[in-house]
Design an enzyme around this catalytic site. Structure first.
Site, short mmCIF file in Angstrom:
data_model
loop_
_atom_site.label_atom_id
_atom_site.label_comp_id
_atom_site.label_asym_id
_atom_site.label_seq_id
_atom_site.Cartn_x
_atom_site.Cartn_y
_atom_site.Cartn_z
N SER A 125 0.86 -1.18 0.00
CA SER A 125 0.00 0.00 0.00
C SER A 125 0.89 1.23 0.00
O SER A 125 1.74 1.38 0.89
CB SER A 125 -0.87 -0.04 1.26
OG SER A 125 -1.55 1.17 1.43
N LYS A 151 -1.34 -0.96 -4.30
CA LYS A 151 -2.53 -0.18 -3.88
C LYS A 151 -2.10 1.26 -3.69
O LYS A 151 -1.11 1.54 -2.99
CB LYS A 151 -3.08 -0.77 -2.59
CG LYS A 151 -4.01 0.11 -1.78
CD LYS A 151 -4.69 -0.71 -0.69
CE LYS A 151 -4.78 0.04 0.63
NZ LYS A 151 -5.38 -0.76 1.68
N LYS A 153 -3.01 5.01 -2.34
CA LYS A 153 -3.91 5.84 -1.54
C LYS A 153 -4.33 7.03 -2.40
O LYS A 153 -3.48 7.62 -3.10
CB LYS A 153 -3.17 6.34 -0.29
CG LYS A 153 -2.84 5.24 0.69
CD LYS A 153 -4.10 4.74 1.34
CE LYS A 153 -3.80 3.75 2.45
NZ LYS A 153 -5.02 3.28 3.10
N ASP A 178 -7.33 3.13 -2.65
CA ASP A 178 -7.98 3.18 -1.33
C ASP A 178 -8.20 4.64 -0.96
O ASP A 178 -7.24 5.41 -0.84
CB ASP A 178 -7.08 2.50 -0.29
CG ASP A 178 -7.72 2.45 1.09
OD1 ASP A 178 -8.87 2.89 1.23
OD2 ASP A 178 -7.04 1.97 2.02
N GLU A 203 -11.32 0.78 -2.91
CA GLU A 203 -11.55 0.47 -1.50
C GLU A 203 -12.10 1.68 -0.75
O GLU A 203 -11.56 2.79 -0.87
CB GLU A 203 -10.21 0.02 -0.87
CG GLU A 203 -10.34 -0.49 0.55
CD GLU A 203 -9.01 -0.95 1.11
OE1 GLU A 203 -8.02 -1.03 0.36
OE2 GLU A 203 -8.95 -1.21 2.32
N ASP A 228 -13.68 -1.61 3.92
CA ASP A 228 -12.71 -1.79 5.00
C ASP A 228 -13.33 -1.22 6.27
O ASP A 228 -13.95 -1.95 7.06
CB ASP A 228 -11.39 -1.09 4.61
CG ASP A 228 -10.36 -1.05 5.73
OD1 ASP A 228 -10.58 -1.66 6.78
OD2 ASP A 228 -9.31 -0.38 5.56
N LYS A 252 -9.47 -7.06 8.38
CA LYS A 252 -8.42 -6.66 9.33
C LYS A 252 -8.86 -7.22 10.67
O LYS A 252 -9.87 -6.78 11.22
CB LYS A 252 -8.31 -5.14 9.44
CG LYS A 252 -7.63 -4.47 8.27
CD LYS A 252 -7.58 -2.97 8.49
CE LYS A 252 -6.88 -2.28 7.33
NZ LYS A 252 -7.20 -0.84 7.29
N GLY A 280 -3.87 -4.26 6.41
CA GLY A 280 -2.78 -4.02 7.35
C GLY A 280 -2.95 -2.67 8.02
O GLY A 280 -3.65 -1.79 7.51
O1 NPG Z 1 0.69 -2.11 4.87
O2 NPG Z 1 0.07 -2.22 6.96
C1 NPG Z 1 0.06 -1.69 5.84
C2 NPG Z 1 -0.73 -0.45 5.63
C3 NPG Z 1 -1.86 -0.72 4.70
O3 NPG Z 1 -2.91 1.13 3.71
C4 NPG Z 1 -2.78 0.46 4.69
N1 NPG Z 1 -3.39 0.69 5.84
O4 NPG Z 1 -6.42 2.36 5.48
O5 NPG Z 1 -5.86 0.33 5.28
C5 NPG Z 1 -5.59 1.47 5.59
C6 NPG Z 1 -4.20 1.82 6.05
C7 NPG Z 1 -4.05 2.24 7.48
C8 NPG Z 1 -2.81 2.31 8.02
C9 NPG Z 1 -5.11 2.55 8.26
C10 NPG Z 1 -2.62 2.71 9.34
C11 NPG Z 1 -4.93 2.95 9.57
C12 NPG Z 1 -3.68 3.02 10.11
#
Ligand code: NPG
Length: 358
Positions: A125, A151, A153, A178, A203, A228, A252, A280
């Protein structure tokens, strides 16, 4: 200072530069178990944050656990049911107690959950960058390492052109976006334009409570929507699928109250023919080990956000998880989650500690 990240991670709701999280270590007569709380420094991704999780654990959940006495992990959700919400806090203890139980029995979390593979397919991501060139460079770097899905953002104004640039550079890759709930239905045109970029999924485009609006948006698009933040457990997943609000679900375990509820989300989606993948939350090696076991279950058919330790931290809390050139990471095979914090590493970055006793 918590664990520094290798680079700042910017989403539509904020920028993280370090990881600060609660780790629960439970001690039973026979074993210890570890659980990582996925809450963050601020209540932005969800209503929970480190302060609320600390309070929920110390004031309500841990005392209830002690009152319950010799309780099995599978009964803990019932013990915690008197506390509404606070799923990230509950997940911390459910996972830690289950880890202790499995370590005592010599069973790996993957085997307990019904995992069917020894390695899982990994995606990455990528946070919002200042420029499209910087984004392209990061995408190229991660693809070079072997990641199987990228992915991006996105947020309003930094979406269609960025996605088109990456798609033009890499016509064949698995690519998704996302939005972390940054849009409204009035932005539907943005997503209709993204329909031309052959995305694997979009997403969480809309607010987490907007299930009906997601269903409306999904009807207007060819691209699959994935939820999510909106999915707090198996009941939400069933409702979202029935309403047509998504065709893919991001699981998650921390967001839904732990690996036991995550397994139920997996099962509901499997029975409805909806693929899932493992999300994640920038976890350390403790949460990552937990996620890898989950991601090895059969209906996790899409590469997840379970990237290697080196994508997040110069130095992880555990032995690092490493990506193989084929874009997979091995599922820990040892008892429980199969990973523990390195004692010196843990000591050097601990900010606060509290011991709770019955
Ligand atoms: O690789 O752990 C990872 C991060 C993946 O994009 C990711 N996480 O919105 O899913 C999400 C985002 C996130 C990260 C959300 C940290 C909240 C805290």
């Amino acid at each position: 200072m918590g664990l520094p990240l290798v680079r700042p991670f910017r989403t539509s709701f904020g920028t993280s530069t370090e990881k600060v999280c609660i780790l629960a270590r439970v001690e039973t007569d026979h074993a210890e178990g570890w659980g990582e709380c996925v809450a963050d420094l601020e209540p932005d991704f969800s209503a929970e944050w480190n302060g609320s999780a600390w309070g929920a654990i110390t004031e309500f959940l841990a005392p209830a656990l002690f009152r319950a006495g010799d309780v099995a992990a599978k009964d803990l959700e019932g013990v915690f049911a008197f506390v509404r919400g606070n799923r990230m806090a509950k997940a911390t203890l459910v996972n830690a107690v289950l880890d202790a139980e499995l370590r005592e029995r010599g069973v790996s979390l993957g085997a307990y959950l019904g995992a069917q593979r020894e390695r899982v397919a990994c995606g990455v991501s990528i946070g919002i960058t200042d420029t499209t060139d910087a984004l392209r460079a990061q995408v190229d770097g991660y693809l070079g390492e072997g990641y199987q899905r990228i992915k991006l953002k996105i947020e309003p104004g930094l979406d269609v052109e960025r996605v088109e640039a990456i798609r033009a550079a890499h016509p064949g890759i698995l690519l998704s976006v996302d939005a972390n709930a940054a849009y409204t239905l009035a932005d539907a045109d943005v997503f209709r334009r993204l329909d031309d970029s052959a995305l694997l999924m979009v997403e969480q485009p809309l607010h987490f409570e907007d299930i009906a609006q997601h269903a409306s948006l999904q009807r207007q698009l060819r691209t699959d929507l994935c939820l999510d933040e909106s999915i707090r457990g198996a009941a939400d997943a069933a409702a979202a699928i029935e309403l047509g609000a998504c065709r893919i679900v991001n699981v998650k375990q921390g967001r839904v109250g732990g690996v036991l509820e995550a397994r139920r989300v997996h099962d509901v989606c499997r029975d409805a023919g909806v693929p899932v993948w493992c999300g994640g939350m920038l976890e350390t090696g403790i949460g990552r080990a937990t996620n890898l076991a989950l991601a090895a279950m059969p209906n996790f058919t899409l590469p997840g956000d379970t990237s290697a330790s080196g994508r997040y931290f110069p130095e992880d809390l555990t032995e690092p998880f490493v990506l193989a050139p084929d874009g997979t990471i091995g599922v820990p095979a040892g008892p429980g989650i199969g990973a523990s914090p390195l004692p010196d590493r843990l000591e050097s970055c601990t900010l606060r500690r509290e011991t709770l006793r019955p």
